[in-house]
Scaffold this motif. Structure first.
Motif, PDB file in Angstrom:
ATOM      1  N   ARG A  34       0.832  -1.218   0.000  1.00 19.90           N
ATOM      2  CA  ARG A  34       0.000   0.000   0.000  1.00 19.90           C
ATOM      3  C   ARG A  34       0.863   1.263   0.000  1.00 19.90           C
ATOM      4  O   ARG A  34       0.587   2.217  -0.743  1.00 19.90           O
ATOM      5  CB  ARG A  34      -0.950  -0.009   1.193  1.00 19.90           C
ATOM      6  N   ASP A  54     -13.137  -3.664  -8.080  1.00 19.29           N
ATOM      7  CA  ASP A  54     -13.247  -2.255  -7.702  1.00 19.29           C
ATOM      8  C   ASP A  54     -12.100  -1.805  -6.808  1.00 19.29           C
ATOM      9  O   ASP A  54     -11.807  -0.605  -6.724  1.00 19.29           O
ATOM     10  CB  ASP A  54     -14.570  -2.017  -6.975  1.00 19.29           C
ATOM     11  N   ASP A  55     -11.468  -2.751  -6.105  1.00 21.34           N
ATOM     12  CA  ASP A  55     -10.372  -2.425  -5.198  1.00 21.34           C
ATOM     13  C   ASP A  55      -9.149  -3.254  -5.597  1.00 21.34           C
ATOM     14  O   ASP A  55      -8.926  -4.351  -5.078  1.00 21.34           O
ATOM     15  CB  ASP A  55     -10.775  -2.733  -3.750  1.00 21.34           C
ATOM     16  N   ALA A  58      -6.841  -4.581  -2.778  1.00 20.67           N
ATOM     17  CA  ALA A  58      -7.376  -5.737  -2.055  1.00 20.67           C
ATOM     18  C   ALA A  58      -7.196  -7.010  -2.871  1.00 20.67           C
ATOM     19  O   ALA A  58      -6.858  -8.074  -2.331  1.00 20.67           O
ATOM     20  CB  ALA A  58      -8.853  -5.517  -1.729  1.00 20.67           C
ATOM     21  N   THR A  59      -7.399  -6.895  -4.184  1.00 21.00           N
ATOM     22  CA  THR A  59      -7.206  -8.055  -5.062  1.00 21.00           C
ATOM     23  C   THR A  59      -5.751  -8.501  -5.053  1.00 21.00           C
ATOM     24  O   THR A  59      -5.453  -9.701  -4.967  1.00 21.00           O
ATOM     25  CB  THR A  59      -7.647  -7.713  -6.491  1.00 21.00           C
TER      26      THR A  59
END
Length: 209
Positions: A34, A54-55, A58-59
């Motif tokens: 991140r 969408d994220d 996270a994937t």
């Protein structure tokens, strides 16, 4: 076995410890992902664009946990690891027989190439910053998932064609039977290495000694 005109080596479990990747490299990438993305938005934007959902962060974290062989993840991991190697936090693990074998084959005039699910950039980082010093002068080339999955026959045919060689004059060494089977089906010689026994060889010292 005839003396090959080129050797193709897997990395994890073959030249380097699986534990190094699983217990050092993967956690390092997960911890810094991140912050790295936030600090390098322009560099990572094309990579994130290839990640579904969408994220994408996270994937990517889920892919790390699943050890997914996805090219966008491998590319981003390589960029994060480059930072760790550069500041001295990371040193690439190689088995003691790895540099010895690379020098032996180079001395015999046999070019050695790497083929890993890790990106080409990550491969170069590991071998340039290895515990045994810079081993990249002993290597002639690198292949990753852009040449195809390692368990598919066509990937080995693609690599041989890229090198301008028939598969029959190449030798592939890996610790994964599905990979050596695919290489053999393509026409290459292949050896299964199992460092705890049960393979064709137990170390690189036994390959073309």
């Amino acid at each position: 076995m005839n003396v090959p005109q080129a050797i193709l080596l897997d990395i994890e479990g073959t030249t380097s410890s699986i534990a190094f990747v699983a217990e050092v490299l993967f956690p390092y990438a997960r911890t810094h992902l991140r912050d790295f993305v936030a600090a390098h938005p322009d560099a990572v934007a094309p990579i994130l664009a290839e990640v579904p959902g969408d994220d994408p962060l996270a994937t990517l974290l889920q892919w790390i946990d699943e050890d997914r062989k996805a090219t966008p993840l491998k590319t981003l991991q390589g960029m994060i690891w480059a930072q760790g190697y550069a500041d001295g936090t990371l040193k690439g693990h190689v088995y003691p027989d790895t540099p010895e074998a690379l020098r032996r084959w180079r001395g015999a005039g046999i070019p050695v190439h790497l083929y890993s699910s890790g990106s080409i950039a990550a491969q170069k980082l590991l071998f340039r910053n290895s515990e045994a010093g810079d081993l990249t002068p002993l290597l002639s080339g690198y292949f990753d998932t852009t040449s195809g999955p390692k368990r598919e026959v066509e990937s080995y045919a693609t690599i041989a064609a890229t090198l301008g060689l028939p598969p029959a004059v190449m030798l592939f060494v890996s610790d994964i039977r599905a990979e050596t089977d695919a290489a053999r089906t393509s026409g290459m010689d292949a050896l299964l290495i199992a460092r705890d026994g049960g393979g064709d060889v137990s170390s690189l010292a036994e390959v073309l000694p």
